[in-house]
Design an enzyme around this catalytic site. Structure first.
Site, PDB file in Angstrom:
ATOM      1  CG  ASP A  30      -2.111   0.966   1.156  1.00  0.00           C
ATOM      2  OD1 ASP A  30      -3.227   0.430   0.809  1.00  0.00           O
ATOM      3  OD2 ASP A  30      -1.817   2.303   1.059  1.00  0.00           O
ATOM      4  CB  ILE A  31       0.730   4.350  -2.230  1.00  0.00           C
ATOM      5  CG1 ILE A  31       1.925   5.290  -2.649  1.00  0.00           C
ATOM      6  CG2 ILE A  31      -0.398   5.050  -1.988  1.00  0.00           C
ATOM      7  CD1 ILE A  31       1.503   5.778  -4.142  1.00  0.00           C
ATOM      8  CG  ASN A  88     -11.945  -0.275   3.664  1.00  0.00           C
ATOM      9  OD1 ASN A  88     -12.428  -0.433   4.880  1.00  0.00           O
ATOM     10  ND2 ASN A  88     -10.781   0.064   3.419  1.00  0.00           N
ATOM     11  CB  VAL A  97      -8.690   1.788  -5.328  1.00  0.00           C
ATOM     12  CG1 VAL A  97      -8.656   1.379  -6.564  1.00  0.00           C
ATOM     13  CG2 VAL A  97      -7.964   2.787  -4.842  1.00  0.00           C
ATOM     14  CG  HIS A 101      -8.576  -3.102  -2.762  1.00  0.00           C
ATOM     15  ND1 HIS A 101      -9.521  -2.332  -3.586  1.00  0.00           N
ATOM     16  CD2 HIS A 101      -8.283  -2.503  -1.680  1.00  0.00           C
ATOM     17  CE1 HIS A 101      -9.860  -1.292  -2.754  1.00  0.00           C
ATOM     18  NE2 HIS A 101      -9.249  -1.435  -1.600  1.00  0.00           N
ATOM     19  CG  HIS A 103      -6.939  -2.857   2.839  1.00  0.00           C
ATOM     20  ND1 HIS A 103      -6.051  -1.518   2.797  1.00  0.00           N
ATOM     21  CD2 HIS A 103      -8.087  -2.454   2.372  1.00  0.00           C
ATOM     22  CE1 HIS A 103      -6.809  -0.957   1.885  1.00  0.00           C
ATOM     23  NE2 HIS A 103      -7.794  -1.214   1.665  1.00  0.00           N
TER      24      HIS A 103
HETATM   25  P1  AMP Z   1      -9.691   1.283  -0.127  1.00  0.00           P
HETATM   26  O1  AMP Z   1     -10.169   2.627   0.928  1.00  0.00           O
HETATM   27  O2  AMP Z   1     -10.280   0.120   0.518  1.00  0.00           O
HETATM   28  O3  AMP Z   1     -10.355   1.527  -1.513  1.00  0.00           O
HETATM   29  O4  AMP Z   1      -8.221   1.195  -0.127  1.00  0.00           O
HETATM   30  C1  AMP Z   1      -7.544   1.790  -1.313  1.00  0.00           C
HETATM   31  C2  AMP Z   1      -6.028   1.916  -0.835  1.00  0.00           C
HETATM   32  O5  AMP Z   1      -5.450   2.054  -1.939  1.00  0.00           O
HETATM   33  C3  AMP Z   1      -5.618   2.723   0.067  1.00  0.00           C
HETATM   34  O6  AMP Z   1      -5.005   2.021   1.466  1.00  0.00           O
HETATM   35  C4  AMP Z   1      -4.374   3.627  -0.716  1.00  0.00           C
HETATM   36  O7  AMP Z   1      -3.412   3.923   0.244  1.00  0.00           O
HETATM   37  C5  AMP Z   1      -4.040   2.630  -1.542  1.00  0.00           C
HETATM   38  N1  AMP Z   1      -3.400   3.136  -2.763  1.00  0.00           N
HETATM   39  C6  AMP Z   1      -3.983   4.068  -3.642  1.00  0.00           C
HETATM   40  N2  AMP Z   1      -3.439   4.387  -4.773  1.00  0.00           N
HETATM   41  C7  AMP Z   1      -2.026   3.354  -4.598  1.00  0.00           C
HETATM   42  C8  AMP Z   1      -1.160   3.109  -5.558  1.00  0.00           C
HETATM   43  N3  AMP Z   1      -0.816   3.844  -6.536  1.00  0.00           N
HETATM   44  N4  AMP Z   1      -0.446   1.995  -4.906  1.00  0.00           N
HETATM   45  C9  AMP Z   1      -0.480   1.549  -3.747  1.00  0.00           C
HETATM   46  N5  AMP Z   1      -1.512   1.582  -3.300  1.00  0.00           N
HETATM   47  C10 AMP Z   1      -2.171   2.549  -3.299  1.00  0.00           C
END
Ligand code: AMP
Length: 116
Positions: A30-31, A88, A97, A101, A103
């Site tokens: 995760d970024i 989520n 996103v 996915h 976590h």
């Molecule tokens: P969610 O709230 O479950 O949709 O989580 C999306 C996750 O994606 C968040 O924890 C972000 O930090 C992560 N994220 C967004 N863009 C990127 C990226 N380019 N590379 C890795 N993680 C990302």
């Protein structure tokens, strides 16, 4: 909601730190990590959400998402002490996103609270 960055990462259009990959799943860091280990288990095939997965009755692949998280937890060394899996869903779930996915978090004792 932000754009589907995960499809871009899968297509190689955006960089990511890849931890694991097979025909069905990509696992990246995760970024914006919320724990010493914070990984995202992402299906290569696009599903918007858990709802989308279930509507398409792809439950075998959904099960494989958990198996992949378990496998990677061993690979990165967090299996013995334990970890947390978070999914989520939707606006109130805080999903950002629009690509299914899960976590995988670990590497320290995580707090008891799920909701801030
Ligand atoms: P969610 O709230 O479950 O949709 O989580 C999306 C996750 O994606 C968040 O924890 C972000 O930090 C992560 N994220 C967004 N863009 C990127 C990226 N380019 N590379 C890795 N993680 C990302």
């Amino acid at each position: 909601m932000i754009s589907d960055v995960f499809c871009k990462i899968i297509k190689g259009e955006l960089p990511a730190e890849v931890i694991y990959k097979d025909d069905d799943f990509l696992v990246i860091k995760d970024i914006n990590p919320q724990a010493p280990v914070h990984l995202l288990i992402i299906p290569i095939k696009h599903y918007d959400s858990l709802e989308d997965f279930l509507e398409k009755k792809d439950t075998a692949l959904l099960g494989k998402a958990l198996m992949t998280a378990h496998k990677v937890s061993h690979q990165v060394g967090i299996a013995e002490k334990g970890y947390r899996i978070i999914l989520n869903e939707g606006e109130h779930g805080g999903k950002l996103v629009p690509h299914f996915h899960i976590h995988l978090l670990g590497g320290k004792r995580l707090g008891p609270k799920l909701v801030k």
